[in-house]
Design a protein around this motif. Structure first.
Motif, PDB file in Angstrom:
ATOM      1  N   ASN A  49      25.986  44.870 -12.635  1.00 29.60           N
ATOM      2  CA  ASN A  49      25.555  45.244 -11.221  1.00 29.60           C
ATOM      3  C   ASN A  49      26.318  44.502 -10.207  1.00 29.60           C
ATOM      4  OD1 ASN A  49      23.394  46.510  -9.135  1.00 29.60           O
ATOM      5  ND2 ASN A  49      23.056  44.127  -8.962  1.00 29.60           N
ATOM      6  N   ASP A  50      26.528  43.104 -10.469  1.00 38.18           N
ATOM      7  CA  ASP A  50      27.254  42.174  -9.706  1.00 38.18           C
ATOM      8  C   ASP A  50      28.684  42.676  -9.604  1.00 38.18           C
ATOM      9  OD1 ASP A  50      24.949  40.911  -9.367  1.00 38.18           O
ATOM     10  OD2 ASP A  50      25.710  38.958 -10.870  1.00 38.18           O
ATOM     11  N   GLU A  51      29.227  43.106 -10.682  1.00 39.71           N
ATOM     12  CA  GLU A  51      30.587  43.736 -10.453  1.00 39.71           C
ATOM     13  C   GLU A  51      30.825  44.751  -9.588  1.00 39.71           C
ATOM     14  OE1 GLU A  51      32.138  45.001 -14.360  1.00 39.71           O
ATOM     15  OE2 GLU A  51      31.613  43.082 -15.238  1.00 39.71           O
ATOM     16  N   LEU A  52      29.853  45.791  -9.799  1.00 40.31           N
ATOM     17  CA  LEU A  52      29.916  47.181  -8.748  1.00 40.31           C
ATOM     18  C   LEU A  52      29.673  46.697  -7.244  1.00 40.31           C
ATOM     19  CD1 LEU A  52      27.558  49.449 -10.925  1.00 40.31           C
ATOM     20  CD2 LEU A  52      30.197  49.438 -10.838  1.00 40.31           C
ATOM     21  N   VAL A  53      28.752  45.710  -6.822  1.00 36.01           N
ATOM     22  CA  VAL A  53      28.357  45.328  -5.788  1.00 36.01           C
ATOM     23  C   VAL A  53      29.687  44.576  -5.345  1.00 36.01           C
ATOM     24  CG1 VAL A  53      27.169  43.922  -4.476  1.00 36.01           C
ATOM     25  CG2 VAL A  53      25.831  44.963  -6.019  1.00 36.01           C
ATOM     26  N   GLU A  54      30.250  43.801  -5.988  1.00 36.38           N
ATOM     27  CA  GLU A  54      31.683  43.242  -5.479  1.00 36.38           C
ATOM     28  C   GLU A  54      32.669  43.961  -5.254  1.00 36.38           C
ATOM     29  OE1 GLU A  54      34.944  40.425  -7.750  1.00 36.38           O
ATOM     30  OE2 GLU A  54      32.665  39.570  -7.883  1.00 36.38           O
ATOM     31  N   GLU A  55      32.627  45.080  -5.915  1.00 33.33           N
ATOM     32  CA  GLU A  55      33.781  46.253  -5.514  1.00 33.33           C
ATOM     33  C   GLU A  55      33.416  47.041  -4.329  1.00 33.33           C
ATOM     34  OE1 GLU A  55      36.591  48.893  -5.177  1.00 33.33           O
ATOM     35  OE2 GLU A  55      36.716  47.247  -6.625  1.00 33.33           O
ATOM     36  N   GLY A  56      31.936  47.207  -4.164  1.00 33.39           N
ATOM     37  CA  GLY A  56      31.461  47.804  -2.785  1.00 33.39           C
ATOM     38  C   GLY A  56      31.741  46.908  -1.577  1.00 33.39           C
ATOM     39  N   GLU A  57      31.569  45.596  -1.921  1.00 29.19           N
ATOM     40  CA  GLU A  57      31.859  44.694  -0.764  1.00 29.19           C
ATOM     41  C   GLU A  57      33.263  44.627  -0.513  1.00 29.19           C
ATOM     42  OE1 GLU A  57      30.236  41.048  -2.292  1.00 29.19           O
ATOM     43  OE2 GLU A  57      28.095  41.776  -1.647  1.00 29.19           O
ATOM     44  N   ARG A  58      34.235  44.885  -1.380  1.00 27.11           N
ATOM     45  CA  ARG A  58      35.569  44.927  -1.149  1.00 27.11           C
ATOM     46  C   ARG A  58      35.972  46.080  -0.374  1.00 27.11           C
ATOM     47  NH1 ARG A  58      36.393  42.494  -6.264  1.00 27.11           N
ATOM     48  NH2 ARG A  58      36.445  44.738  -7.399  1.00 27.11           N
ATOM     49  N   MET A  59      35.610  47.379  -0.627  1.00 30.19           N
ATOM     50  CA  MET A  59      35.504  48.490   0.256  1.00 30.19           C
ATOM     51  C   MET A  59      35.130  48.278   1.747  1.00 30.19           C
ATOM     52  SD  MET A  59      34.345  51.238  -2.657  1.00 30.19           S
ATOM     53  CE  MET A  59      34.715  52.646  -1.997  1.00 30.19           C
ATOM     54  N   VAL A  60      34.066  47.475   1.926  1.00 28.80           N
ATOM     55  CA  VAL A  60      33.474  47.391   3.025  1.00 28.80           C
ATOM     56  C   VAL A  60      34.324  46.688   3.900  1.00 28.80           C
ATOM     57  CG1 VAL A  60      31.705  46.595   4.369  1.00 28.80           C
ATOM     58  CG2 VAL A  60      31.082  48.200   2.935  1.00 28.80           C
ATOM     59  N   ALA A  61      34.903  45.536   3.220  1.00 27.90           N
ATOM     60  CA  ALA A  61      35.739  44.481   3.922  1.00 27.90           C
ATOM     61  C   ALA A  61      37.008  45.299   4.317  1.00 27.90           C
ATOM     62  CB  ALA A  61      36.073  43.251   2.924  1.00 27.90           C
ATOM     63  N   ALA A  62      37.592  45.927   3.376  1.00 32.06           N
ATOM     64  CA  ALA A  62      38.995  46.757   3.661  1.00 32.06           C
ATOM     65  C   ALA A  62      38.640  47.630   4.887  1.00 32.06           C
ATOM     66  CB  ALA A  62      39.385  47.163   2.532  1.00 32.06           C
ATOM     67  N   LEU A  63      37.551  48.456   4.944  1.00 29.20           N
ATOM     68  CA  LEU A  63      37.329  49.276   6.159  1.00 29.20           C
ATOM     69  C   LEU A  63      37.087  48.529   7.351  1.00 29.20           C
ATOM     70  CD1 LEU A  63      36.847  52.148   7.104  1.00 29.20           C
ATOM     71  CD2 LEU A  63      34.608  52.000   6.614  1.00 29.20           C
ATOM     72  N   ARG A  64      36.521  47.453   7.477  1.00 29.48           N
ATOM     73  CA  ARG A  64      36.135  46.599   8.564  1.00 29.48           C
ATOM     74  C   ARG A  64      37.677  46.072   8.958  1.00 29.48           C
ATOM     75  NH1 ARG A  64      30.926  43.061   6.575  1.00 29.48           N
ATOM     76  NH2 ARG A  64      29.467  44.635   7.459  1.00 29.48           N
ATOM     77  N   ALA A  65      38.570  45.566   8.218  1.00 28.06           N
ATOM     78  CA  ALA A  65      39.882  45.158   8.767  1.00 28.06           C
ATOM     79  C   ALA A  65      40.507  46.440   9.278  1.00 28.06           C
ATOM     80  CB  ALA A  65      40.354  44.637   7.251  1.00 28.06           C
ATOM     81  N   ARG A  66      40.400  47.439   8.730  1.00 22.73           N
ATOM     82  CA  ARG A  66      41.190  48.498   9.273  1.00 22.73           C
ATOM     83  C   ARG A  66      40.536  48.742  10.570  1.00 22.73           C
ATOM     84  NH1 ARG A  66      45.457  50.706  10.234  1.00 22.73           N
ATOM     85  NH2 ARG A  66      45.768  52.905  10.229  1.00 22.73           N
TER      86      ARG A  66
END
Length: 166
Positions: A49-66
């Motif tokens: 679960n932690d791995e999956l959440v971490e990946e989701g957080e990376r996706m959100v961070a990338a979108l925020r940066a964009r």
């Protein structure tokens, strides 16, 4: 009239001869928690679960940066370019939403994979104990509000734990 009396008497005799039904209960969640391997499976599930959440957080961070990049350019963009970037941002949001749903499905699949054999073992033990001890019905008291009324029943936890060798 005599016929009605005979019918009523035969009904009462038949009801009196019926064996009493035996009901039992146990907290299946508590039982499962005591089975060796459950704790390790839960730990592995938590790490996944932690791995999956971490990946989701990376996706959100990338979108925020964009979004931040686009917001910095918004003053200089023509409407056609702005619409293109809005569509890009919306696509990123849809991908994150789809990933959230995928996470739930992946977690449920991993839960079945890790805990399925343990649940099957526990269910088999409950069924064996119920059959050997003449129980008609066994209630799972780990589910809130699943039994609204029941006559007094026996807690089968110790018998099932014994069947599992715990």
């Amino acid at each position: 009239m005599l016929r009605h009396l005979l019918l009523a008497a035969s009904f009462l005799l038949a009801v009196g001869v019926l064996p009493a039904q035996k009901y039992g209960h146990l907290n299946f969640g508590n039982l499962l928690a005591t089975i060796p391997g459950t704790e390790a499976a839960e730990a592995e599930l938590s790490a996944y679960n932690d791995e999956l959440v971490e990946e989701g957080e990376r996706m959100v961070a990338a979108l925020r940066a964009r979004v931040a990049e686009i917001e910095a350019m918004v003053e200089d963009l023509p409407p056609v370019e702005l619409d293109k970037y809005r569509a890009e941002i919306e696509q990123g949001r849809r991908e994150i939403a789809a990933y959230e749903q995928e996470v739930g499905q992946k977690l449920e699949a991993r839960r079945r994979e890790l805990l399925g054999p343990l649940v099957a073992e526990a269910r088999a033990a409950v069924q064996t104990v119920a059959r050997e001890n003449g129980y008609e019905l066994v209630f799972d008291t780990s589910q809130f509000n699943t039994v609204l009324f029941a006559r007094e029943s026996d807690d089968l936890m110790e018998l099932v734990r014994k069947q599992l060798g715990l």
